[in-house]
Design a protein around this motif. Structure first.
Motif, short mmCIF file in Angstrom:
data_model
loop_
_atom_site.label_atom_id
_atom_site.label_comp_id
_atom_site.label_asym_id
_atom_site.label_seq_id
_atom_site.Cartn_x
_atom_site.Cartn_y
_atom_site.Cartn_z
N ALA A 298 0.83 -1.20 0.00
CA ALA A 298 0.00 0.00 0.00
C ALA A 298 0.86 1.26 0.00
O ALA A 298 0.58 2.23 -0.72
CB ALA A 298 -0.93 0.01 1.21
N LEU A 299 1.94 1.26 0.79
CA LEU A 299 2.81 2.44 0.85
C LEU A 299 3.58 2.63 -0.46
O LEU A 299 3.78 3.77 -0.91
CB LEU A 299 3.76 2.33 2.03
CG LEU A 299 3.08 2.40 3.40
CD1 LEU A 299 4.08 2.10 4.50
CD2 LEU A 299 2.41 3.74 3.60
N THR A 300 3.98 1.55 -1.09
CA THR A 300 4.67 1.65 -2.38
C THR A 300 3.75 2.27 -3.42
O THR A 300 4.16 3.15 -4.19
CB THR A 300 5.15 0.26 -2.84
OG1 THR A 300 6.08 -0.24 -1.87
CG2 THR A 300 5.81 0.31 -4.20
N HIS B 52 1.68 12.34 5.35
CA HIS B 52 2.03 12.12 6.76
C HIS B 52 1.56 10.71 7.09
O HIS B 52 0.42 10.36 6.84
CB HIS B 52 1.33 13.12 7.68
CG HIS B 52 1.70 14.53 7.41
ND1 HIS B 52 2.84 15.11 7.93
CD2 HIS B 52 1.11 15.48 6.66
CE1 HIS B 52 2.92 16.35 7.53
NE2 HIS B 52 1.89 16.61 6.74
N LEU B 53 2.43 9.91 7.64
CA LEU B 53 2.10 8.52 7.92
C LEU B 53 2.13 8.27 9.42
O LEU B 53 3.09 8.66 10.09
CB LEU B 53 3.11 7.59 7.23
CG LEU B 53 2.95 6.10 7.50
CD1 LEU B 53 1.63 5.59 6.93
CD2 LEU B 53 4.12 5.34 6.91
N LEU C 191 -5.83 7.82 18.36
CA LEU C 191 -5.48 8.50 17.11
C LEU C 191 -6.70 8.66 16.21
O LEU C 191 -6.96 9.75 15.69
CB LEU C 191 -4.37 7.74 16.38
CG LEU C 191 -3.94 8.29 15.03
CD1 LEU C 191 -3.39 9.70 15.15
CD2 LEU C 191 -2.92 7.36 14.38
N VAL C 192 -7.46 7.60 16.03
CA VAL C 192 -8.67 7.66 15.21
C VAL C 192 -9.65 8.68 15.78
O VAL C 192 -10.20 9.52 15.05
CB VAL C 192 -9.33 6.27 15.07
CG1 VAL C 192 -10.72 6.37 14.46
CG2 VAL C 192 -8.45 5.35 14.25
#
Length: 93
Positions: A16-18, A33-34, A45-46
């Protein structure tokens, strides 16, 4: 939406990040931003992200672009419109 009680496999995250690194973004500025979180930190966080969106929906378009990305917007626009033969002065009218 992933299931809160089932971890996401690392291979899926990598894939997914790729793909995300090559995905188009607002004015092609790539202001990513990850955040990775699990357990109670994920819940907090959610909740915080949903509350922030409810308080002030994200700006859309270059008007809401953070100043540190403005140069990317200008550079990308100059390349795209320049390749089409559209002069910068024409865009400012």
């Amino acid at each position: 939406m992933f299931l809160p009680d089932k971890p996401v496999p690392h291979e899926l995250l990598d894939e997914a990040l790729t793909l995300a690194m090559r995905a188009p973004s607002n004015s092609n500025t790539q202001p990513w931003h990850l955040f990775l979180a699990t357990g109670e930190r994920r819940v907090r966080l959610v909740d915080a992200l949903l509350a922030a969106v409810d308080a002030a929906p994200p700006a859309i378009g270059t008007a809401g672009l953070p100043p540190q990305f403005a140069h990317r917007c200008r550079e990308s626009g100059a390349l795209v419109y320049g390749a089409m033969g559209i002069e910068r002065d024409f865009l400012q009218d």
